[in-house]
Design a protein around this motif. Structure first.
Motif, PDB file in Angstrom:
ATOM      1  N   ALA A  39       0.800  -1.224   0.000  1.00  0.00           N
ATOM      2  CA  ALA A  39       0.000   0.000   0.000  1.00  0.00           C
ATOM      3  C   ALA A  39       0.837   1.280   0.000  1.00  0.00           C
ATOM      4  O   ALA A  39       0.617   2.176  -0.819  1.00  0.00           O
ATOM      5  CB  ALA A  39      -0.935  -0.003   1.203  1.00  0.00           C
ATOM      6  N   LEU A  40       1.763   1.393   0.937  1.00  0.00           N
ATOM      7  CA  LEU A  40       2.432   2.676   1.140  1.00  0.00           C
ATOM      8  C   LEU A  40       3.231   3.149  -0.075  1.00  0.00           C
ATOM      9  O   LEU A  40       3.145   4.338  -0.437  1.00  0.00           O
ATOM     10  CB  LEU A  40       3.304   2.624   2.396  1.00  0.00           C
ATOM     11  N   PRO A  41       4.015   2.279  -0.737  1.00  0.00           N
ATOM     12  CA  PRO A  41       4.711   2.761  -1.937  1.00  0.00           C
ATOM     13  C   PRO A  41       3.740   3.216  -3.025  1.00  0.00           C
ATOM     14  O   PRO A  41       4.007   4.200  -3.720  1.00  0.00           O
ATOM     15  CB  PRO A  41       5.523   1.535  -2.391  1.00  0.00           C
ATOM     16  N   TYR A  42       2.600   2.499  -3.167  1.00  0.00           N
ATOM     17  CA  TYR A  42       1.613   2.905  -4.166  1.00  0.00           C
ATOM     18  C   TYR A  42       1.034   4.273  -3.815  1.00  0.00           C
ATOM     19  O   TYR A  42       0.924   5.155  -4.678  1.00  0.00           O
ATOM     20  CB  TYR A  42       0.489   1.873  -4.271  1.00  0.00           C
ATOM     21  N   ILE A  43       0.657   4.468  -2.536  1.00  0.00           N
ATOM     22  CA  ILE A  43       0.082   5.741  -2.115  1.00  0.00           C
ATOM     23  C   ILE A  43       1.072   6.881  -2.353  1.00  0.00           C
ATOM     24  O   ILE A  43       0.700   7.966  -2.822  1.00  0.00           O
ATOM     25  CB  ILE A  43      -0.325   5.671  -0.630  1.00  0.00           C
ATOM     26  N   LEU A  81      -9.359   6.118  -2.511  1.00  0.00           N
ATOM     27  CA  LEU A  81     -10.279   5.732  -1.442  1.00  0.00           C
ATOM     28  C   LEU A  81      -9.830   4.405  -0.832  1.00  0.00           C
ATOM     29  O   LEU A  81      -9.637   3.423  -1.545  1.00  0.00           O
ATOM     30  CB  LEU A  81     -11.696   5.592  -2.002  1.00  0.00           C
ATOM     31  N   ILE A  82      -9.689   4.399   0.498  1.00  0.00           N
ATOM     32  CA  ILE A  82      -9.229   3.198   1.202  1.00  0.00           C
ATOM     33  C   ILE A  82     -10.391   2.574   1.969  1.00  0.00           C
ATOM     34  O   ILE A  82     -11.049   3.244   2.775  1.00  0.00           O
ATOM     35  CB  ILE A  82      -8.082   3.522   2.179  1.00  0.00           C
ATOM     36  N   ILE A  83     -10.625   1.294   1.719  1.00  0.00           N
ATOM     37  CA  ILE A  83     -11.626   0.506   2.450  1.00  0.00           C
ATOM     38  C   ILE A  83     -10.878  -0.506   3.315  1.00  0.00           C
ATOM     39  O   ILE A  83     -10.016  -1.241   2.818  1.00  0.00           O
ATOM     40  CB  ILE A  83     -12.572  -0.232   1.488  1.00  0.00           C
ATOM     41  N   GLY A  84     -11.216  -0.573   4.593  1.00  0.00           N
ATOM     42  CA  GLY A  84     -10.496  -1.446   5.511  1.00  0.00           C
ATOM     43  C   GLY A  84     -11.148  -2.805   5.696  1.00  0.00           C
ATOM     44  O   GLY A  84     -12.194  -3.112   5.124  1.00  0.00           O
ATOM     45  N   SER A  85     -10.517  -3.602   6.525  1.00  0.00           N
ATOM     46  CA  SER A  85     -10.970  -4.970   6.764  1.00  0.00           C
ATOM     47  C   SER A  85     -12.301  -4.979   7.509  1.00  0.00           C
ATOM     48  O   SER A  85     -12.679  -4.013   8.180  1.00  0.00           O
ATOM     49  CB  SER A  85      -9.932  -5.745   7.580  1.00  0.00           C
ATOM     50  N   GLU A  86     -12.997  -6.105   7.389  1.00  0.00           N
ATOM     51  CA  GLU A  86     -14.290  -6.251   8.034  1.00  0.00           C
ATOM     52  C   GLU A  86     -14.154  -6.201   9.556  1.00  0.00           C
ATOM     53  O   GLU A  86     -15.029  -5.694  10.261  1.00  0.00           O
ATOM     54  CB  GLU A  86     -14.935  -7.582   7.628  1.00  0.00           C
ATOM     55  N   ALA A  87     -13.046  -6.696  10.090  1.00  0.00           N
ATOM     56  CA  ALA A  87     -12.895  -6.827  11.544  1.00  0.00           C
ATOM     57  C   ALA A  87     -12.354  -5.560  12.204  1.00  0.00           C
ATOM     58  O   ALA A  87     -12.849  -5.137  13.248  1.00  0.00           O
ATOM     59  CB  ALA A  87     -11.977  -8.003  11.855  1.00  0.00           C
ATOM     60  N   THR A  88     -11.344  -4.943  11.584  1.00  0.00           N
ATOM     61  CA  THR A  88     -10.630  -3.859  12.266  1.00  0.00           C
ATOM     62  C   THR A  88     -10.633  -2.540  11.517  1.00  0.00           C
ATOM     63  O   THR A  88     -10.105  -1.539  12.018  1.00  0.00           O
ATOM     64  CB  THR A  88      -9.172  -4.270  12.535  1.00  0.00           C
ATOM     65  N   GLY A  89     -11.197  -2.493  10.344  1.00  0.00           N
ATOM     66  CA  GLY A  89     -11.208  -1.253   9.580  1.00  0.00           C
ATOM     67  C   GLY A  89      -9.862  -0.950   8.952  1.00  0.00           C
ATOM     68  O   GLY A  89      -8.986  -1.817   8.833  1.00  0.00           O
ATOM     69  N   VAL A  90      -9.663   0.288   8.559  1.00  0.00           N
ATOM     70  CA  VAL A  90      -8.408   0.699   7.925  1.00  0.00           C
ATOM     71  C   VAL A  90      -7.292   0.690   8.971  1.00  0.00           C
ATOM     72  O   VAL A  90      -7.471   1.159  10.099  1.00  0.00           O
ATOM     73  CB  VAL A  90      -8.545   2.107   7.302  1.00  0.00           C
ATOM     74  N   SER A  91      -6.140   0.154   8.611  1.00  0.00           N
ATOM     75  CA  SER A  91      -5.018   0.052   9.544  1.00  0.00           C
ATOM     76  C   SER A  91      -4.496   1.437   9.923  1.00  0.00           C
ATOM     77  O   SER A  91      -4.632   2.408   9.168  1.00  0.00           O
ATOM     78  CB  SER A  91      -3.888  -0.770   8.928  1.00  0.00           C
ATOM     79  N   GLU A  92      -3.885   1.521  11.088  1.00  0.00           N
ATOM     80  CA  GLU A  92      -3.402   2.808  11.602  1.00  0.00           C
ATOM     81  C   GLU A  92      -2.380   3.447  10.661  1.00  0.00           C
ATOM     82  O   GLU A  92      -2.386   4.664  10.455  1.00  0.00           O
ATOM     83  CB  GLU A  92      -2.777   2.608  12.992  1.00  0.00           C
ATOM     84  N   LYS A  93      -1.517   2.622  10.065  1.00  0.00           N
ATOM     85  CA  LYS A  93      -0.489   3.202   9.185  1.00  0.00           C
ATOM     86  C   LYS A  93      -1.102   3.851   7.952  1.00  0.00           C
ATOM     87  O   LYS A  93      -0.568   4.849   7.438  1.00  0.00           O
ATOM     88  CB  LYS A  93       0.524   2.125   8.770  1.00  0.00           C
ATOM     89  N   LEU A  94      -2.236   3.324   7.489  1.00  0.00           N
ATOM     90  CA  LEU A  94      -2.878   3.928   6.320  1.00  0.00           C
ATOM     91  C   LEU A  94      -3.753   5.116   6.719  1.00  0.00           C
ATOM     92  O   LEU A  94      -3.929   6.043   5.927  1.00  0.00           O
ATOM     93  CB  LEU A  94      -3.689   2.885   5.550  1.00  0.00           C
ATOM     94  N   ILE A  95      -4.290   5.091   7.945  1.00  0.00           N
ATOM     95  CA  ILE A  95      -4.978   6.287   8.451  1.00  0.00           C
ATOM     96  C   ILE A  95      -3.985   7.446   8.484  1.00  0.00           C
ATOM     97  O   ILE A  95      -4.287   8.579   8.075  1.00  0.00           O
ATOM     98  CB  ILE A  95      -5.551   6.046   9.862  1.00  0.00           C
ATOM     99  N   GLU A  96      -2.771   7.162   8.961  1.00  0.00           N
ATOM    100  CA  GLU A  96      -1.745   8.204   9.052  1.00  0.00           C
ATOM    101  C   GLU A  96      -1.324   8.699   7.674  1.00  0.00           C
ATOM    102  O   GLU A  96      -0.918   9.868   7.529  1.00  0.00           O
ATOM    103  CB  GLU A  96      -0.525   7.668   9.813  1.00  0.00           C
ATOM    104  N   ALA A  97      -1.418   7.835   6.667  1.00  0.00           N
ATOM    105  CA  ALA A  97      -1.042   8.230   5.308  1.00  0.00           C
ATOM    106  C   ALA A  97      -2.180   8.939   4.578  1.00  0.00           C
ATOM    107  O   ALA A  97      -2.005   9.379   3.443  1.00  0.00           O
ATOM    108  CB  ALA A  97      -0.605   6.992   4.516  1.00  0.00           C
ATOM    109  N   SER A  98      -3.338   9.063   5.234  1.00  0.00           N
ATOM    110  CA  SER A  98      -4.511   9.665   4.609  1.00  0.00           C
ATOM    111  C   SER A  98      -4.582  11.163   4.876  1.00  0.00           C
ATOM    112  O   SER A  98      -4.075  11.658   5.886  1.00  0.00           O
ATOM    113  CB  SER A  98      -5.790   8.997   5.123  1.00  0.00           C
ATOM    114  N   ASP A  99      -5.229  11.861   3.984  1.00  0.00           N
ATOM    115  CA  ASP A  99      -5.475  13.290   4.167  1.00  0.00           C
ATOM    116  C   ASP A  99      -6.749  13.546   4.962  1.00  0.00           C
ATOM    117  O   ASP A  99      -6.900  14.599   5.580  1.00  0.00           O
ATOM    118  CB  ASP A  99      -5.591  13.976   2.800  1.00  0.00           C
TER     119      ASP A  99
END
Length: 260
Positions: free
Chosen positions: A170-174, A208-226
């Protein structure tokens, strides 16, 4: 070509396409059922073999004609041999073995990124919705179900074959997407987001990031979000499943773009 025995070398090889390791080693995947087979043959994706269970109805002539036009190898199989390759409980008697598409991100203006979405039905529905609502590229990050797993492929109802699907980190793509679209935005979905989805400006370039059914979007991707968004709800449900939430948000993206 006719194959009688389930112990045939090709059958043993093809049945390994039901798991990710086999698909990766052979760079092939299974497409099962008349509708999906026809959809793939009409797409730009590469069919390699068409398998037919001779114990079922004959393959429609239009499918055979298209397969031959695409230089697909036609393989007739006994019911036992076909069943060994098939991944369904009640096979329709036709499978295409197709080449995996190359990993070649295009970083388009609007992208869906799936963060550890593990349910095949949810992932397939999200891919189907992405194609329906005009997205061109979907990123399936590490921890997300393989988009070429048979159950995911069936759940896309053919939408898969009209998308660029990237199974990459994810992160390199973002990072590269954000450099490509400096005026764009990375938005994560949350049960309690910073804004309601209709407030976000989806006419801008958006990942647009959609997270897992159990835990949602991971913290590292929340931090990479605007920004983060939520879907307003009037009932008692705490949240929607990933496929439902993602489909609503992709529709909102399209609605805003059509109305601008």
């Amino acid at each position: 070509m006719f194959i009688e025995s389930p112990a045939n070398e090709k059958v043993r090889k093809w049945r390994k396409l039901k798991n990710k390791k086999g698909r990766k080693e052979q760079q092939l995947f299974l497409v099962e059922g008349l509708r999906l087979v026809e959809e793939l043959l009409q797409s730009s994706w590469e069919p390699v073999y068409l398998l037919w269970d001779v114990g079922t109805d004959e393959v429609p002539e239009r499918i055979l004609t298209r397969a031959k036009e695409r230089n697909t190898v036609i393989v007739e199989m006994s019911p036992a041999a076909f069943a060994a390759v098939s991944d369904t409980v009640t096979p329709q008697g036709v499978i295409v073995i197709a080449a995996l598409p190359p990993t070649s991100p295009a970083y388009p203006e609007h992208v869906l990124l799936l963060d550890e979405v593990q349910d095949p039905g949810n992932a397939g529905t999200l891919l189907r919705a992405a194609e329906a609502f005009g997205l061109e590229e979907v990123v399936c990050t590490t921890g997300t179900v393989d988009p070429f797993a048979p159950k995911v492929v069936r759940s896309t109802m053919g939408g898969l074959f009209h998308l660029r699907v990237q199974a990459i980190d994810a992160l390199p793509y973002i990072h590269t997407w954000s450099e490509t679209w400096p005026d764009g935005q990375v938005i994560s979905t949350q049960a309690v987001g910073a804004n309601h989805c209709y407030v976000a400006d989806f006419t801008k370039p958006t990942l647009l990031i959609i997270g897992s059914e159990a835990t949602g979007v991971s913290e590292k991707l929340i931090e990479a979000s605007d920004d983060t968004v939520q879907i307003p709800m009037a009932g008692q449900a705490e949240s929607l499943n990933a496929a439902m939430a993602g489909s609503i948000l992709m529709y909102e993206m399209l609605r805003q773009r059509l109305n601008r």
